[in-house]
Design a protein around this motif. Structure first.
Motif, PDB file in Angstrom:
ATOM      1  N   VAL A   1       0.839  -1.200   0.000  1.00 18.24           N
ATOM      2  CA  VAL A   1       0.000   0.000   0.000  1.00 18.24           C
ATOM      3  C   VAL A   1       0.877   1.254   0.000  1.00 18.24           C
ATOM      4  CG1 VAL A   1      -0.204   0.198   2.531  1.00 18.24           C
ATOM      5  CG2 VAL A   1      -2.084   1.004   1.048  1.00 18.24           C
TER       6      VAL A   1
ATOM      7  N   SER B   1      -1.685  -2.074  -3.636  1.00 19.20           N
ATOM      8  CA  SER B   1      -2.904  -2.696  -3.109  1.00 19.20           C
ATOM      9  C   SER B   1      -2.975  -2.565  -1.597  1.00 19.20           C
ATOM     10  CB  SER B   1      -2.931  -4.182  -3.504  1.00 19.20           C
ATOM     11  OG  SER B   1      -4.133  -4.786  -3.083  1.00 19.20           O
ATOM     12  N   ASP B   2      -4.137  -2.161  -1.108  1.00 17.10           N
ATOM     13  CA  ASP B   2      -4.423  -2.151   0.322  1.00 17.10           C
ATOM     14  C   ASP B   2      -4.911  -3.552   0.667  1.00 17.10           C
ATOM     15  OD1 ASP B   2      -5.125  -1.690   2.906  1.00 17.10           O
ATOM     16  OD2 ASP B   2      -6.590  -0.119   2.493  1.00 17.10           O
TER      17      ASP B   2
ATOM     18  N   TYR C   1      -5.801  -6.943  -0.083  1.00 12.61           N
ATOM     19  CA  TYR C   1      -6.128  -7.631  -1.344  1.00 12.61           C
ATOM     20  C   TYR C   1      -6.984  -6.794  -2.300  1.00 12.61           C
ATOM     21  CZ  TYR C   1      -4.544 -11.754   1.219  1.00 12.61           C
ATOM     22  OH  TYR C   1      -3.794 -12.653   1.933  1.00 12.61           O
ATOM     23  N   SER C   2      -7.137  -5.495  -2.018  1.00 12.81           N
ATOM     24  CA  SER C   2      -8.074  -4.676  -2.793  1.00 12.81           C
ATOM     25  C   SER C   2      -7.814  -4.692  -4.303  1.00 12.81           C
ATOM     26  CB  SER C   2      -8.067  -3.230  -2.283  1.00 12.81           C
ATOM     27  OG  SER C   2      -6.773  -2.649  -2.451  1.00 12.81           O
ATOM     28  N   ASN C   3      -6.555  -4.781  -4.725  1.00 16.10           N
ATOM     29  CA  ASN C   3      -6.243  -4.787  -6.158  1.00 16.10           C
ATOM     30  C   ASN C   3      -5.591  -6.098  -6.612  1.00 16.10           C
ATOM     31  OD1 ASN C   3      -7.208  -2.149  -6.680  1.00 16.10           O
ATOM     32  ND2 ASN C   3      -5.333  -1.292  -5.822  1.00 16.10           N
TER      33      ASN C   3
ATOM     34  N   GLU D   1      -6.192  -9.512  -8.097  1.00 11.74           N
ATOM     35  CA  GLU D   1      -7.244 -10.224  -8.827  1.00 11.74           C
ATOM     36  C   GLU D   1      -6.998 -11.725  -8.939  1.00 11.74           C
ATOM     37  OE1 GLU D   1      -7.703  -8.209 -12.545  1.00 11.74           O
ATOM     38  OE2 GLU D   1      -8.305  -6.319 -11.602  1.00 11.74           O
TER      39      GLU D   1
ATOM     40  N   GLY E   1      -8.238 -12.861   4.018  1.00 11.53           N
ATOM     41  CA  GLY E   1      -8.369 -12.834   2.570  1.00 11.53           C
ATOM     42  C   GLY E   1      -7.536 -13.869   1.843  1.00 11.53           C
TER      43      GLY E   1
END
Length: 198
Positions: free
Chosen positions: A88, A114-115, A117-119, A121, A147
């Protein structure tokens, strides 16, 4: 005081993290405002050595990669690995990219801002490795654990390193609520490497 997991506007300082591991010398670009910015953290070293002994294969996510020592050393040790380094902290990620380029790993290592797993995929990693940012608090570190199963293939593993005095036992207990198989696979100088298998 700003922490290494914050995105803060600190003055830059041209630093290097130099160390030897398994007979090979490494020199990573570093700066203020990133974790362990002047030397390789002992927990990180123990985690890398443990992972090298395991002979990791396939797709790897270095979660909270910082300068990238975990993912970059794994990638440089095995040309068949595909590694994603995420963080992040934009400054840390920029340094990680600079380090992977200097090691000639651009074709096999990618960086993702990515914060947690926010980004992220990809949902079929063979390994998620992390020296979690304990100072960020349980809300962040436990989100990293929670996550992981949805981003791992069946049989994939989350492998982390935590100091006993920074909550290794409580993390171990929590991981057992998320994964069917959780074990301590290395322990040294108060650090524990915990493997959780999906």
């Amino acid at each position: 005081m700003p922490q290494y997991f914050d995105n803060v506007d600190l003055p830059h300082e041209d630093l290097r993290v130099q160390f030897e591991l398994r007979g090979k010398r490494y020199c990573l670009y570093s700066d203020r405002g990133v974790f362990s910015n002047r030397s390789l953290d002992y927990g990180t070293r123990l985690l890398i050595e443990t992972l090298l002994d395991l002979g990791v294969k396939g797709k790897v996510l270095d979660l909270g990669a910082g300068l990238g020592p975990i993912g970059l050393i794994l990638a440089s040790s095995d040309p068949s690995l595909h590694v994603v380094c995420s963080d992040v902290n934009e400054r840390a990620l920029g340094l990680c990219k600079k380090n992977l380029e200097s090691l000639g790993l651009s074709s096999r290592v990618e960086t993702v801002n990515s914060d947690v797993y926010s980004n992220i995929e990809t949902t079929d990693f063979d390994l998620i490795a992390s020296n979690p940012p304990i100072r960020a608090g349980k809300k962040v570190t436990y989100a990293m654990y929670e996550g992981a199963p949805s981003h791992l293939k069946e049989g994939g593993r989350l492998i982390i390193v935590i100091r006993k005095q920074q909550g290794a036992e409580s993390a171990l207990a929590y991981l057992k609520t998320l994964f069917p198989k959780v074990e301590v696979i290395a322990s040294k100088k108060g650090y524990k490497v915990i493997s959780s298998t999906k």
